[in-house]
Design an enzyme around this catalytic site. Sequence first.
Site, PDB file in Angstrom:
ATOM      1  N   GLU A 173      -4.146   7.630  -3.433  1.00 51.06           N
ATOM      2  CA  GLU A 173      -3.507   5.749  -3.901  1.00 51.06           C
ATOM      3  C   GLU A 173      -3.810   5.192  -4.310  1.00 51.06           C
ATOM      4  OE1 GLU A 173      -6.456   4.783   0.008  1.00 51.06           O
ATOM      5  OE2 GLU A 173      -7.547   3.742  -1.915  1.00 51.06           O
TER       6      GLU A 173
ATOM      7  N   TYR B 200       0.484  -1.109   0.026  1.00 50.35           N
ATOM      8  CA  TYR B 200      -0.092  -0.377  -0.011  1.00 50.35           C
ATOM      9  C   TYR B 200       0.764   1.188  -0.048  1.00 50.35           C
ATOM     10  CZ  TYR B 200      -3.049   3.735   1.983  1.00 50.35           C
ATOM     11  OH  TYR B 200      -3.922   4.992   1.650  1.00 50.35           O
TER      12      TYR B 200
END
Length: 388
Positions: free
Chosen positions: A195, A107
Site C-alpha cells: 500500500e 492511493y
Amino acid sequence: MKLHEYQAKELLARYGVPTPEGRVARTADEAAEAAEALGGKVVVKAQVHAGGRGRAGGIKLADSADEARAAAEELLGTRLVTFQAPQGQPIDAVLVEEQIDVARELYLGAVIDNAAGMPVMIASAAGGMEIEEVAEEHPEQIHRQAIDPITGFQGFQARALAFATGLDGDLNRPAVALIQGLARAFRENDGSLAEINPLVVTGDGRLLAVDAKFSIDDDADYRRRDLVELRDRSQDEALEVEAEDAGIQNYIKLDGDIGCLVNGAGLAMATMDAIKFEGGEPANFLDIGTANDPEAIVAALRIIGADPEVKAVFVNIFGGLARTDVIAEGVVQAHAQGLITQPTVVRLAGTNVEDGNRILDDSGLELIRADGFADGAQKAVQAASGAD
C-alpha cells in the site's frame, strides 16, 4: 509478517518506486543528524505497525535539526496508541524524511481478493485517508485491476489505473512505471498487502510514495528469509510471539475472555462461532492440530492461561488422528503445574475417548464436562460469566 515503513520503502525502491529522501534514527541525536543532512525541514515519523499515526501524534513536522531532535525525544521510548492499535505499539525508531510540497494525494495498493481468487491492484484519486472510508462513502472513486496469476499484470492495466486517477499527460509514463513496479514487488515477494497512501504528486510534478506498507504471506517465510530477518518482534502481540517460540504456529490473540484449545482450523472457527452464538467472546484462535504429545498441550494451555483477559477455558477436541487420551493427559498436567487456574470446560469425542474420559475422571480435577459441542460452548460462556 509486516514491514516497517522504512523497510517497505527500501523494498519498493528496488522496483523503481520513487520515495522521499530519508534516514532511520533510533536516538534523538541520530534524528538531528539526519535532519541536518536533509536540509533541516523534515518530517519525523514513528515506526510502528499501525495506521492512523498522524491522528495519534506519531508524525511531526520539524523545521530544524533541533526541532527534529525534540520530536524524536517525544516519540522514542513511548507507545503510540491508534485506532488500529488501542493497546499501543512501542516506538523504537523514527523515520526522518524531507518535507514534501504536496499538490495531490492519491492511493495505490495491491491485496489478495479472495472473492476473485487472485491479487488485485487498487487505485483512487482520494488518497491520504483510510481507503476503507473511501470505499464505503465514495465507492465510485475506487478503481481495480485484477492480476491474473498466468499472464501477470499488464501495461494496459497500469495505464487504465493511471488515467482513472487523473495521472495523464507528463505524469502518465512515470505513473505507469510506478504502478507496474508495485505490482512486481507484490508478486515477487509473496505480498499479502502492499500500500502506498498517500502517493503524492509534488508541486514540481514528481510522483513520490510518501507512505508505504508491505506485508508478506507468512506461508512464504521459508523462501523470503531475507525479508523475515527484518521482522520487528516487538510490534507483534506478546502472547503470539511466545506461542511461536513454543512451536505453536496457529495461535491468534483476540479480544474476548474464553480461551479456546481446539484441534482443526474448521472446528476452531466453529467453536468461536458457537461461543458467540451463546453470547460469549473467544479470547483466541488456536488450532493445536494433531498434537499427540502432552507437552504440546501443556505449552498451548500455558499461553492461554497467561492471558489476563481469559476467565474460562474451553477444550473442544474431536479426535481423528489426534488421540483424546493424549489431549486429556496434557490438560491434567497443565492444571497440575498451575498453568490453568480458570474454570475449564472439556469436551472430548473421537479416538480413544473412553481412555481420555477415564484420565480426566481419575485426575480429581474440578473440570466442567460437556456432552457435546453446543453444550460445551454454553457451559464455557456460563463459566466466564460466573468469573466476573
